[in-house]
Scaffold this motif. Structure first.
Motif, PDB file in Angstrom:
ATOM      1  N   ALA A 126      -4.719  37.494  35.501  1.00  0.00           N
ATOM      2  CA  ALA A 126      -6.470  38.848  36.407  1.00  0.00           C
ATOM      3  C   ALA A 126      -5.809  40.082  36.163  1.00  0.00           C
ATOM      4  O   ALA A 126      -7.139  40.382  35.597  1.00  0.00           O
ATOM      5  CB  ALA A 126      -4.682  39.093  37.625  1.00  0.00           C
ATOM      6  N   VAL A 127      -4.991  40.144  34.582  1.00  0.00           N
ATOM      7  CA  VAL A 127      -5.509  41.951  34.052  1.00  0.00           C
ATOM      8  C   VAL A 127      -6.355  41.334  32.765  1.00  0.00           C
ATOM      9  O   VAL A 127      -7.048  42.662  32.789  1.00  0.00           O
ATOM     10  CB  VAL A 127      -3.811  41.941  33.889  1.00  0.00           C
ATOM     11  N   ALA A 128      -5.994  40.497  32.817  1.00  0.00           N
ATOM     12  CA  ALA A 128      -7.777  40.184  31.443  1.00  0.00           C
ATOM     13  C   ALA A 128      -8.743  39.796  31.823  1.00  0.00           C
ATOM     14  O   ALA A 128      -9.620  40.703  31.405  1.00  0.00           O
ATOM     15  CB  ALA A 128      -6.618  39.321  31.005  1.00  0.00           C
ATOM     16  N   CYS A 129      -9.314  39.580  33.089  1.00  0.00           N
ATOM     17  CA  CYS A 129     -10.148  38.871  34.136  1.00  0.00           C
ATOM     18  C   CYS A 129     -10.801  40.528  34.240  1.00  0.00           C
ATOM     19  O   CYS A 129     -11.702  41.042  33.804  1.00  0.00           O
ATOM     20  CB  CYS A 129     -10.187  38.720  34.858  1.00  0.00           C
ATOM     21  N   THR A 151     -15.612  45.249  39.034  1.00  0.00           N
ATOM     22  CA  THR A 151     -14.862  45.615  38.470  1.00  0.00           C
ATOM     23  C   THR A 151     -13.492  46.458  39.296  1.00  0.00           C
ATOM     24  O   THR A 151     -12.319  46.302  38.637  1.00  0.00           O
ATOM     25  CB  THR A 151     -14.922  46.561  37.405  1.00  0.00           C
ATOM     26  N   ALA A 152     -13.664  47.523  40.336  1.00  0.00           N
ATOM     27  CA  ALA A 152     -12.852  48.106  40.559  1.00  0.00           C
ATOM     28  C   ALA A 152     -11.995  47.204  41.697  1.00  0.00           C
ATOM     29  O   ALA A 152     -10.657  47.445  41.699  1.00  0.00           O
ATOM     30  CB  ALA A 152     -13.409  49.296  41.049  1.00  0.00           C
ATOM     31  N   VAL A 153     -12.599  46.344  42.840  1.00  0.00           N
ATOM     32  CA  VAL A 153     -12.643  45.534  43.569  1.00  0.00           C
ATOM     33  C   VAL A 153     -11.055  44.281  42.461  1.00  0.00           C
ATOM     34  O   VAL A 153     -10.732  43.817  42.871  1.00  0.00           O
ATOM     35  CB  VAL A 153     -13.315  44.950  44.318  1.00  0.00           C
ATOM     36  N   ALA A 154     -11.383  43.858  41.353  1.00  0.00           N
ATOM     37  CA  ALA A 154     -10.913  43.014  41.096  1.00  0.00           C
ATOM     38  C   ALA A 154      -9.439  44.045  40.462  1.00  0.00           C
ATOM     39  O   ALA A 154      -8.291  43.914  40.109  1.00  0.00           O
ATOM     40  CB  ALA A 154     -11.396  42.965  39.596  1.00  0.00           C
ATOM     41  N   GLU A 155      -9.904  45.345  39.877  1.00  0.00           N
ATOM     42  CA  GLU A 155      -8.567  45.589  39.870  1.00  0.00           C
ATOM     43  C   GLU A 155      -7.315  45.845  41.058  1.00  0.00           C
ATOM     44  O   GLU A 155      -6.171  45.967  40.910  1.00  0.00           O
ATOM     45  CB  GLU A 155      -8.724  47.209  39.210  1.00  0.00           C
ATOM     46  N   GLY A 156      -8.258  46.409  41.816  1.00  0.00           N
ATOM     47  CA  GLY A 156      -7.082  46.477  43.238  1.00  0.00           C
ATOM     48  C   GLY A 156      -6.807  45.183  43.566  1.00  0.00           C
ATOM     49  O   GLY A 156      -5.300  44.464  43.372  1.00  0.00           O
ATOM     50  N   LEU A 157      -7.174  44.117  42.993  1.00  0.00           N
ATOM     51  CA  LEU A 157      -6.816  42.891  43.798  1.00  0.00           C
ATOM     52  C   LEU A 157      -5.689  42.100  42.750  1.00  0.00           C
ATOM     53  O   LEU A 157      -5.136  41.511  43.203  1.00  0.00           O
ATOM     54  CB  LEU A 157      -7.686  41.985  43.601  1.00  0.00           C
ATOM     55  N   SER A 158      -5.639  42.765  41.794  1.00  0.00           N
ATOM     56  CA  SER A 158      -4.928  41.566  40.754  1.00  0.00           C
ATOM     57  C   SER A 158      -3.002  42.673  40.754  1.00  0.00           C
ATOM     58  O   SER A 158      -2.429  41.786  40.587  1.00  0.00           O
ATOM     59  CB  SER A 158      -5.452  42.545  38.716  1.00  0.00           C
ATOM     60  N   TYR A 159      -3.775  43.394  40.985  1.00  0.00           N
ATOM     61  CA  TYR A 159      -2.216  43.660  41.891  1.00  0.00           C
ATOM     62  C   TYR A 159      -1.422  43.498  42.831  1.00  0.00           C
ATOM     63  O   TYR A 159      -0.351  43.407  43.257  1.00  0.00           O
ATOM     64  CB  TYR A 159      -2.108  45.562  42.486  1.00  0.00           C
ATOM     65  N   ALA A 160      -2.023  42.511  43.333  1.00  0.00           N
ATOM     66  CA  ALA A 160      -1.972  41.427  44.857  1.00  0.00           C
ATOM     67  C   ALA A 160      -0.469  40.614  43.945  1.00  0.00           C
ATOM     68  O   ALA A 160       0.300  40.543  44.694  1.00  0.00           O
ATOM     69  CB  ALA A 160      -2.459  40.367  45.344  1.00  0.00           C
ATOM     70  N   LEU A 161      -0.912  40.083  43.003  1.00  0.00           N
ATOM     71  CA  LEU A 161       0.107  39.066  42.139  1.00  0.00           C
ATOM     72  C   LEU A 161       1.687  39.824  42.086  1.00  0.00           C
ATOM     73  O   LEU A 161       2.138  39.736  41.337  1.00  0.00           O
ATOM     74  CB  LEU A 161      -0.579  39.136  41.254  1.00  0.00           C
ATOM     75  N   PRO A 207       5.148  31.335  36.274  1.00  0.00           N
ATOM     76  CA  PRO A 207       3.452  31.141  36.572  1.00  0.00           C
ATOM     77  C   PRO A 207       3.059  32.012  37.614  1.00  0.00           C
ATOM     78  O   PRO A 207       1.927  32.492  36.816  1.00  0.00           O
ATOM     79  CB  PRO A 207       3.943  29.935  37.821  1.00  0.00           C
ATOM     80  N   TRP A 208       3.552  33.223  38.473  1.00  0.00           N
ATOM     81  CA  TRP A 208       2.959  34.277  38.663  1.00  0.00           C
ATOM     82  C   TRP A 208       3.084  35.672  37.692  1.00  0.00           C
ATOM     83  O   TRP A 208       1.731  36.119  37.260  1.00  0.00           O
ATOM     84  CB  TRP A 208       3.968  34.824  40.111  1.00  0.00           C
ATOM     85  N   LEU A 209       3.175  35.381  36.827  1.00  0.00           N
ATOM     86  CA  LEU A 209       3.520  36.285  35.367  1.00  0.00           C
ATOM     87  C   LEU A 209       2.345  35.526  34.381  1.00  0.00           C
ATOM     88  O   LEU A 209       1.324  36.887  33.915  1.00  0.00           O
ATOM     89  CB  LEU A 209       4.501  36.698  34.566  1.00  0.00           C
ATOM     90  N   LEU A 210       1.873  34.865  34.464  1.00  0.00           N
ATOM     91  CA  LEU A 210       0.952  34.135  34.073  1.00  0.00           C
ATOM     92  C   LEU A 210      -0.702  34.230  34.616  1.00  0.00           C
ATOM     93  O   LEU A 210      -1.264  35.111  34.314  1.00  0.00           O
ATOM     94  CB  LEU A 210       0.858  32.704  33.871  1.00  0.00           C
ATOM     95  N   ALA A 211      -0.347  34.363  35.820  1.00  0.00           N
ATOM     96  CA  ALA A 211      -1.826  34.532  36.321  1.00  0.00           C
ATOM     97  C   ALA A 211      -1.538  35.805  37.145  1.00  0.00           C
ATOM     98  O   ALA A 211      -2.504  36.317  36.860  1.00  0.00           O
ATOM     99  CB  ALA A 211      -1.444  33.960  38.240  1.00  0.00           C
ATOM    100  N   PHE A 212      -0.708  36.805  37.225  1.00  0.00           N
ATOM    101  CA  PHE A 212      -0.915  38.384  36.965  1.00  0.00           C
ATOM    102  C   PHE A 212      -1.404  38.738  35.797  1.00  0.00           C
ATOM    103  O   PHE A 212      -2.048  39.401  35.376  1.00  0.00           O
ATOM    104  CB  PHE A 212       0.326  39.244  37.251  1.00  0.00           C
ATOM    105  N   GLY A 213      -0.964  38.105  34.204  1.00  0.00           N
ATOM    106  CA  GLY A 213      -1.182  38.368  33.285  1.00  0.00           C
ATOM    107  C   GLY A 213      -2.789  38.352  33.141  1.00  0.00           C
ATOM    108  O   GLY A 213      -3.759  39.063  32.431  1.00  0.00           O
TER     109      GLY A 213
END
Length: 566
Positions: A63-66, A27-37, A55-61
């Motif tokens: 990632a944040v949802a995940c 979960t902590a890794v996913a949080e950090g990776l989501s900010y890459a978008l 499209p990038w906003l949707l991908a970022f959303g």
């Protein structure tokens, strides 16, 4: 600390914590990776066609949802594992305490274990439920963010990575500076608690002396020490808090300056600089929370260390091929026992008690009388020599079989907070009602039952507080009679009783001793006279031994002692 936590939980309970820890790390890794978008999002938003950022906003959303789902699952797992393991740890601690030698339970040890079994276990499990995620997040998320920064711009990534040793050094320094003061504060808290209890228990004495309006100096001093130790603890942690804040702010300022320099030089775009600064800001939050969580983690580590120490305490060894005792005679063969490293309690003591005989052990306080009884029942193991029951070394007898040989009546009786009948039945839970009533009548406990509201269903209170000392002693004797063991150990049973209760208890003792092998620590002449053999114990050894009359005629230590005591 995680290693200590897993050690405390043991092999049966550690796997769920490992799985929860792995989930929190993901979960902590996913949080950090989501900010890459954020990099492509800001690049498109700041570019000539902001609509391309959709499209990038949707991908970022997504990632944040995940991340949000993972965070929910990991938090829920932490709470569930914490509450589930709470029961498991109680069982593990209880099972281990039941296997430790009874001699391990010294007076101070009981209070320590009580605190650990109550507040300590709860605090240990709070690590999983409340502290594990902040710890993992503060450790893993910043490192993941730094890795993202390195992927987009190696200069700023290296600058951020260089801050890691500085932050770690400040944390280590803060922890070391606070460790001593935290330990002192805990010690002062325990002392103040003891003084509060002492003050409450001393109310009859204080009121009898007309001092209820005065300040209780010992309590006041203890509370003032708590205040001073708390102040010292706060002052010790303050440089670390300020230092960590300054370090994080300095690193952020350095990244801001480096980003501006690179942007002006054209080495990096404005979008990338803004993104990296946003990532650096996100790094700062968990890093700054380390100081707040550090104190809680240190307190939890202290409790976990104490629990681990208790759980690592080795119980007395159990024989692989136990041998049953062949009779009910008792023997100490050159038995020696030390209390601690330098205090010799018994030194090469040898004596024999034939089956059905009564041995009285007499001597001054601290001579080792109670220790002798404890060695017979294997509350401790001797350091040298041997203790035998029925001709067999107690270390070769199965513990349950050994304890079945003994009925023990102590001077200070502890009763459980239940009914009188429940406390008597501890001697033999499968006894019939008639057997319980007969044992009570033999101990003259029936007289107590008749005058209590509720009779056999009357609750004795915590520790038997609703009964007098003599009444508690009658319960203990009835319990021993119901057990019907072949060997009886008595430890100054009537030394603190009034004449009425002493007479009743003595009658019960006589019935208990009839036809059994008896070893009794006693100071009353009428008790010692009934013994077949008397030993006078002093300085860890047998000074005199013989019958009561013979020892009186010798005019030695026993005669002098009996003159003073009787």
């Amino acid at each position: 600390m995680i290693r200590t936590l897993l050690s405390v939980l043991g092999d049966d309970y550690a796997p769920p914590v490992r799985r929860t820890l792995a989930l929190m790390t993901v979960t902590a890794v996913a949080e950090g990776l989501s900010y890459a978008l954020l990099v492509p999002v800001l690049r498109e938003l700041l570019g000539p066609t902001p609509a391309d950022a959709r499209p990038w906003l949707l991908a970022f959303g997504a990632a944040v949802a995940c991340y949000a789902v993972l965070r929910y699952v990991s938090d829920l797992a932490g709470f569930r594992v914490g509450t589930t393991l709470l029961s498991g740890l109680y069982h593990r601690l209880g099972d281990h305490l039941a296997r430790l030698p009874i001699g391990w339970y010294a007076a101070g040890r009981v209070g320590e274990v009580s605190v650990l079994a109550g507040r300590g276990v709860l605090q240990a499990m709070s690590v999983i439920a409340h502290l594990l995620w902040p710890f993992v997040s503060a450790s893993v998320t910043p490192l993941t963010v730094v890795a993202v920064m390195l992927a987009f711009n190696w200069q700023m990534g290296l600058a951020a990575l260089a801050a890691a040793p500085l932050v770690a050094a400040v944390q280590v320094w803060t922890s070391r500076a606070s460790a001593a003061t935290d330990e002192e504060r805990e010690r002062r808290d325990v002392e103040a608690t003891d003084r509060v209890v002492e003050y409450l228990r001393a109310q009859p004495v204080l009121r009898a002396g007309g001092r209820t309006a005065e300040r209780f100096d010992l309590l006041d001093d203890a509370l003032q020490e708590v205040q001073r130790s708390t102040r010292r603890s706060t002052l010790a942690a303050l440089p670390g808090v300020v230092g960590l804040g300054l370090t994080v702010q300095a690193v952020f300022t350095g990244l801001l300056a480096l980003g501006a320099y690179l942007a002006l030089a054209g080495s990096v775009g404005v979008a990338e600089v803004l993104t990296i600064l946003v990532l650096a800001t996100r790094c700062a939050d968990p890093l700054l929370s380390l100081t707040d969580a550090g104190g809680q983690l240190r307190a939890a580590r202290t409790v976990l260390t104490k629990l681990d120490t208790v759980l690592r305490t080795e119980p007395l060894p159990v024989p692989a091929d136990p041998v049953p005792p062949q009779g009910h005679d008792l023997e100490l063969d050159a038995a020696s026992f030390r209390h601690g490293a330098d205090r010799i309690v018994l030194d090469r003591v040898s004596l024999t008690v034939p089956a059905g005989q009564r041995l009285a052990v007499v001597g001054p306080s601290g001579a080792g009388k109670s220790t002798l009884l404890q060695l017979l029942a294997r509350f401790h193991d001797v350091d040298a020599g041997a203790v035998r029951v029925g001709g067999v070394d107690v270390r070769r007898i199965d513990p349950d079989v050994l304890m079945a040989q003994f009925a023990i009546v102590f001077q200070h009786v502890h009763l459980f907070d239940g009914t009188i009948e429940e406390n008597v039945r501890l001697g033999r839970p499968d006894a019939t009602d008639a057997e319980v009533r007969d044992a009570a009548a033999a101990a003259r406990l029936d007289e107590v039952v008749e005058r209590l509201p509720g009779g056999w269903a009357a609750h004795v209170g915590e520790g038997g507080a609703r009964l007098s000392g003599g009444e508690r002693q009658r319960v203990s004797i009835a319990r021993a009679l119901l057990k019907d063991a072949p060997v009886v150990l008595l430890d100054e049973v009537t030394s603190a009783l009034d004449p009425v209760n002493e007479t009743a208890v003595q009658e019960g003792i006589e019935r208990l001793m009839a036809g059994r092998t008896v070893v009794m620590v006693a100071h009353r002449m009428h008790t010692v006279r009934r013994a077949d053999h008397v030993v006078f114990l002093d300085n860890g050894g047998i000074v005199e031994q013989g019958s009561h009359d013979d020892l009186l005629q010798q005019g030695g230590r026993y005669a002098d002692f009996s003159t003073v005591r009787w």
